[in-house]
Design a protein around this motif. Structure first.
Motif, PDB file in Angstrom:
ATOM      1  N   ALA A  60      55.041  55.974  -5.555  1.00  0.00           N
ATOM      2  CA  ALA A  60      55.859  55.409  -4.473  1.00  0.00           C
ATOM      3  C   ALA A  60      55.958  56.377  -3.299  1.00  0.00           C
ATOM      4  CB  ALA A  60      57.251  55.070  -5.002  1.00  0.00           C
ATOM      5  N   ARG A  61      56.069  57.666  -3.596  1.00  0.00           N
ATOM      6  CA  ARG A  61      56.151  58.672  -2.524  1.00  0.00           C
ATOM      7  C   ARG A  61      54.855  58.705  -1.707  1.00  0.00           C
ATOM      8  NH1 ARG A  61      59.580  62.044  -5.852  1.00  0.00           N
ATOM      9  NH2 ARG A  61      57.764  62.908  -6.902  1.00  0.00           N
ATOM     10  N   LYS A  62      53.729  58.658  -2.440  1.00  0.00           N
ATOM     11  CA  LYS A  62      52.426  58.666  -1.753  1.00  0.00           C
ATOM     12  C   LYS A  62      52.281  57.427  -0.876  1.00  0.00           C
ATOM     13  CE  LYS A  62      49.923  61.197  -5.377  1.00  0.00           C
ATOM     14  NZ  LYS A  62      48.900  61.072  -6.461  1.00  0.00           N
ATOM     15  N   LEU A  63      52.714  56.296  -1.428  1.00  0.00           N
ATOM     16  CA  LEU A  63      52.615  55.040  -0.687  1.00  0.00           C
ATOM     17  C   LEU A  63      53.487  55.070   0.564  1.00  0.00           C
ATOM     18  CD1 LEU A  63      51.247  52.242  -0.906  1.00  0.00           C
ATOM     19  CD2 LEU A  63      53.286  51.422  -2.074  1.00  0.00           C
ATOM     20  N   GLN A  64      54.674  55.655   0.420  1.00  0.00           N
ATOM     21  CA  GLN A  64      55.605  55.736   1.547  1.00  0.00           C
ATOM     22  C   GLN A  64      54.996  56.558   2.698  1.00  0.00           C
ATOM     23  OE1 GLN A  64      59.431  57.200   0.291  1.00  0.00           O
ATOM     24  NE2 GLN A  64      60.477  55.484   1.261  1.00  0.00           N
ATOM     25  N   LYS A  65      54.317  57.639   2.339  1.00  0.00           N
ATOM     26  CA  LYS A  65      53.672  58.480   3.359  1.00  0.00           C
ATOM     27  C   LYS A  65      52.563  57.715   4.062  1.00  0.00           C
ATOM     28  CE  LYS A  65      54.568  62.978   1.191  1.00  0.00           C
ATOM     29  NZ  LYS A  65      53.955  64.146   0.498  1.00  0.00           N
ATOM     30  N   LYS A  66      51.796  56.949   3.274  1.00  0.00           N
ATOM     31  CA  LYS A  66      50.703  56.170   3.872  1.00  0.00           C
ATOM     32  C   LYS A  66      51.239  55.121   4.837  1.00  0.00           C
ATOM     33  CE  LYS A  66      46.955  56.530   0.502  1.00  0.00           C
ATOM     34  NZ  LYS A  66      45.962  55.758  -0.267  1.00  0.00           N
ATOM     35  N   ILE A  67      52.321  54.472   4.428  1.00  0.00           N
ATOM     36  CA  ILE A  67      52.922  53.436   5.280  1.00  0.00           C
ATOM     37  C   ILE A  67      53.431  54.062   6.573  1.00  0.00           C
ATOM     38  CG2 ILE A  67      54.840  51.792   5.467  1.00  0.00           C
ATOM     39  CD1 ILE A  67      54.550  51.393   2.382  1.00  0.00           C
ATOM     40  N   ALA A  68      54.072  55.217   6.460  1.00  0.00           N
ATOM     41  CA  ALA A  68      54.618  55.903   7.636  1.00  0.00           C
ATOM     42  C   ALA A  68      53.517  56.309   8.607  1.00  0.00           C
ATOM     43  CB  ALA A  68      55.416  57.127   7.207  1.00  0.00           C
ATOM     44  N   LYS A  69      52.327  56.631   8.063  1.00  0.00           N
ATOM     45  CA  LYS A  69      51.200  57.067   8.907  1.00  0.00           C
ATOM     46  C   LYS A  69      50.253  55.929   9.268  1.00  0.00           C
ATOM     47  CE  LYS A  69      51.040  61.739   6.885  1.00  0.00           C
ATOM     48  NZ  LYS A  69      50.191  62.663   6.092  1.00  0.00           N
ATOM     49  N   ASN A  70      50.645  54.692   8.956  1.00  0.00           N
ATOM     50  CA  ASN A  70      49.778  53.528   9.203  1.00  0.00           C
ATOM     51  C   ASN A  70      48.456  53.634   8.449  1.00  0.00           C
ATOM     52  OD1 ASN A  70      51.326  51.832  10.788  1.00  0.00           O
ATOM     53  ND2 ASN A  70      50.812  52.913  12.679  1.00  0.00           N
ATOM     54  N   PHE A 123      48.187  52.492   5.168  1.00  0.00           N
ATOM     55  CA  PHE A 123      48.228  51.554   4.041  1.00  0.00           C
ATOM     56  C   PHE A 123      47.007  50.635   4.133  1.00  0.00           C
ATOM     57  CE2 PHE A 123      49.550  47.464   2.136  1.00  0.00           C
ATOM     58  CZ  PHE A 123      49.926  47.897   0.881  1.00  0.00           C
ATOM     59  N   GLY A 124      46.160  50.694   3.104  1.00  0.00           N
ATOM     60  CA  GLY A 124      44.920  49.915   3.118  1.00  0.00           C
ATOM     61  C   GLY A 124      44.818  48.949   1.961  1.00  0.00           C
ATOM     62  N   PHE A 125      43.670  48.302   1.865  1.00  0.00           N
ATOM     63  CA  PHE A 125      43.486  47.284   0.830  1.00  0.00           C
ATOM     64  C   PHE A 125      43.405  47.875  -0.575  1.00  0.00           C
ATOM     65  CE2 PHE A 125      42.235  44.294   4.250  1.00  0.00           C
ATOM     66  CZ  PHE A 125      43.005  43.207   3.851  1.00  0.00           C
ATOM     67  N   GLN A 127      50.556  41.429   8.766  1.00  0.00           N
ATOM     68  CA  GLN A 127      51.983  41.098   8.807  1.00  0.00           C
ATOM     69  C   GLN A 127      52.740  41.840   7.712  1.00  0.00           C
ATOM     70  OE1 GLN A 127      51.916  36.848   8.460  1.00  0.00           O
ATOM     71  NE2 GLN A 127      51.608  36.504  10.656  1.00  0.00           N
ATOM     72  N   MET A 128      52.136  41.887   6.516  1.00  0.00           N
ATOM     73  CA  MET A 128      52.786  42.550   5.396  1.00  0.00           C
ATOM     74  C   MET A 128      52.890  44.055   5.625  1.00  0.00           C
ATOM     75  SD  MET A 128      51.798  42.542   1.413  1.00  0.00           S
ATOM     76  CE  MET A 128      50.603  43.815   1.697  1.00  0.00           C
ATOM     77  N   SER A 129      51.859  44.641   6.243  1.00  0.00           N
ATOM     78  CA  SER A 129      51.885  46.078   6.539  1.00  0.00           C
ATOM     79  C   SER A 129      53.045  46.415   7.467  1.00  0.00           C
ATOM     80  CB  SER A 129      50.561  46.503   7.183  1.00  0.00           C
ATOM     81  OG  SER A 129      49.490  46.310   6.284  1.00  0.00           O
ATOM     82  N   LYS A 130      53.278  45.536   8.458  1.00  0.00           N
ATOM     83  CA  LYS A 130      54.401  45.743   9.371  1.00  0.00           C
ATOM     84  C   LYS A 130      55.728  45.623   8.628  1.00  0.00           C
ATOM     85  CE  LYS A 130      51.995  44.040  13.502  1.00  0.00           C
ATOM     86  NZ  LYS A 130      51.868  42.909  14.461  1.00  0.00           N
ATOM     87  N   MET A 131      55.788  44.622   7.732  1.00  0.00           N
ATOM     88  CA  MET A 131      57.016  44.402   6.974  1.00  0.00           C
ATOM     89  C   MET A 131      57.316  45.592   6.061  1.00  0.00           C
ATOM     90  SD  MET A 131      57.765  41.541   4.081  1.00  0.00           S
ATOM     91  CE  MET A 131      56.722  42.451   2.942  1.00  0.00           C
ATOM     92  N   MET A 132      56.275  46.151   5.438  1.00  0.00           N
ATOM     93  CA  MET A 132      56.472  47.264   4.503  1.00  0.00           C
ATOM     94  C   MET A 132      57.019  48.504   5.206  1.00  0.00           C
ATOM     95  SD  MET A 132      53.323  46.932   1.827  1.00  0.00           S
ATOM     96  CE  MET A 132      54.013  48.115   0.679  1.00  0.00           C
TER      97      MET A 132
END
Length: 453
Positions: free
Chosen positions: A315-325, A327-329, A418-423
């Motif tokens: 979850a921490r790794k994912l959070q960093k990816k989302i913050a840095k745009n 997040f991929g497939f 859309q989901m990436s923006k929501m996350m």
């Protein structure tokens, strides 16, 4: 599960709509429909009659609170009575003993062998136990092999003696083997029959007497309705078992067994099986099941399942990816795998308040994600990590590779954006994140309301 019963109960409560008070006349009309709904669900007539009598006694003369309508008050009374009918409180499994010995009983075809594997997996992963499975079905040719396949699947040893035709001897030797090799739970899978017979009852009674298990569980196919209840009574008269396991509750079951088995044998339902996967095993909570029957969903169980799949480091790794745009497939595929581990899609939707009713006519396949996965797996690693580079030429190639249409690839990319923006807006760990993400996938290709069929 229980969809027909839920619909009929909802219809019954509508009779009280618009009334300012519960009266003998309108409650009689409502309970007539409630009783009919229970009978249609294969509930024993006497139990259905006693149930509606108790509801009537509690409902008559009650003033409707300013915040409640008569229908809502009746729903609460029925919910409380349903909870009591199914046992009131959840009952845990007795894990005393060194080792704990659990004896499985039931008719052939009830799902004993599969459930034995599910229970071993549950005890290993959630209770930190070291279980041993024991093959004591000496009659069904494939039974021993089936248990070995199940054991290999979940990483649990199976004790068997294919040439030995004495189940008592096999069970006793297995317990000695467990003591010598550090196993702290022994799960004995016994033979079933197509019908109750004296030979079967004598044999399992002898095994029971010889190994003196801490838990004797009766496994029953929920789809057999009142037959399941009658079979449970016959077994209980001989074995005095400790609890009931209802399997195949994900099937087209009317629910009569779940509703009445406790009142007939006075033994709790301990677990329910809701699918073929080894993870598809739930502790039975009467109150939560009553909520689901009345269309209220079961958010607590849904969040618990989400939390079981929640990994803090990931979850921490994912959070960093989302913050840095970033997040991929590939990350999206990982999230899909988490959701799939939570259980069947139909079962998960049924846990969301109101969703079961709203989507009762929608066919929800367990492989609802297959088209999404096919499109993603047709992308190159670079395309999966940077979806923004996917132009028309790439979309055409991806569509061809996945056997889908270009329009479906476009739809997935749009929904993913859309989901990436929501996350990015999501906060809070575990179930909340997953629940919000699941909500964001509504309308995605392959999902209910989506564009693929």
């Amino acid at each position: 599960m229980f969809q027909n019963l839920s619909d009929k109960l909802d219809k019954a409560f509508h009779i009280l709509k618009g009334h300012g008070k519960i009266t003998e006349i309108n409650v009689a009309e409502t309970l007539k429909e409630v009783r009919r709904a229970l009978l249609d669900a294969d509930v024993n007539f006497k139990i259905a009659k006693d149930f509606t009598t108790r509801v009537k006694e509690k409902a008559l003369g009650q003033d409707v609170l300013t915040t409640l309508q008569p229908g809502q008050l009746m729903v609460k009374i029925v919910k409380d009575e349903l909870t009591e009918l199914m046992g009131g409180e959840a009952t845990g499994i007795n894990l005393s003993g060194a080792p704990t010995v659990i004896l499985m009983s039931g008719l052939q075809g009830s799902g004993k062998t599969t459930f034995s594997g599910k229970l071993a997996h549950y005890l290993k992963t959630k209770k930190n136990k070291k279980p041993l499975l024991v093959a004591c079905d000496i009659y069904r040719p494939a039974a021993i092999n089936q248990l070995h396949v199940v054991g290999e699947q979940i990483g649990v040893e199976v004790y068997s003696e294919p040439e030995n035709k004495n189940p008592v001897d096999i069970a006793q030797k297995a317990i000695q083997h467990a003591k010598s090799n550090g196993y702290n739970v022994v799960i004995v899978d016994t033979a079933g029959r197509l019908a109750i017979d004296e030979q079967m009852m004598n044999e399992i009674a002898q095994v029971h007497q010889a190994i003196k298990p801490q838990e004797t569980l009766f496994v029953v196919d929920a789809m057999t309705g009142q037959d399941a209840v009658n079979t449970a009574k016959a077994f209980n008269d001989r074995l005095d078992f400790d609890g009931v396991i209802l399997t195949k509750l994900d099937g087209d079951t009317r629910g009569g067994a779940a509703l009445t088995i406790k009142s007939v044998v006075n033994k709790p339902i301990k677990f329910i099986g809701t699918g073929e996967k080894m993870e598809a095993l739930d502790v039975f909570y009467p109150s939560r099941m009553a909520d689901r029957i009345l269309g209220m969903g079961d958010v607590v169980s849904l969040v618990e399942r989400a939390q079981e799949q929640y990994n803090e480091e990931e979850a921490r790794k994912l959070q960093k990816k989302i913050a840095k745009n970033e997040f991929g497939f590939d990350d999206f595929l990982a999230q899909i795998q988490q959701i799939k581990k939570m259980g069947s899609m139909k079962d998960l939707v049924g846990m969301i308040p109101g969703a079961g009713k709203a989507m009762k006519d929608v066919e929800i396949e367990d492989d609802a994600f297959k088209h999404i996965e096919a499109i993603i797996y047709s992308m190159t690693p670079k395309e999966r990590s940077k979806p923004a580079i996917i132009d028309m030429k790439r979309k055409t190639r991806i569509a061809k590779g996945s056997g889908r249409k270009v329009e479906e690839v476009n739809q997935l990319l749009k929904q993913f954006e859309q989901m990436s923006k929501m996350m990015k807006m999501m906060q809070g760990p575990g179930g909340k994140n997953l629940m919000r993400m699941m909500g964001g996938m509504k309308g995605m290709p392959g999902m209910p309301g989506g564009g693929m069929r």
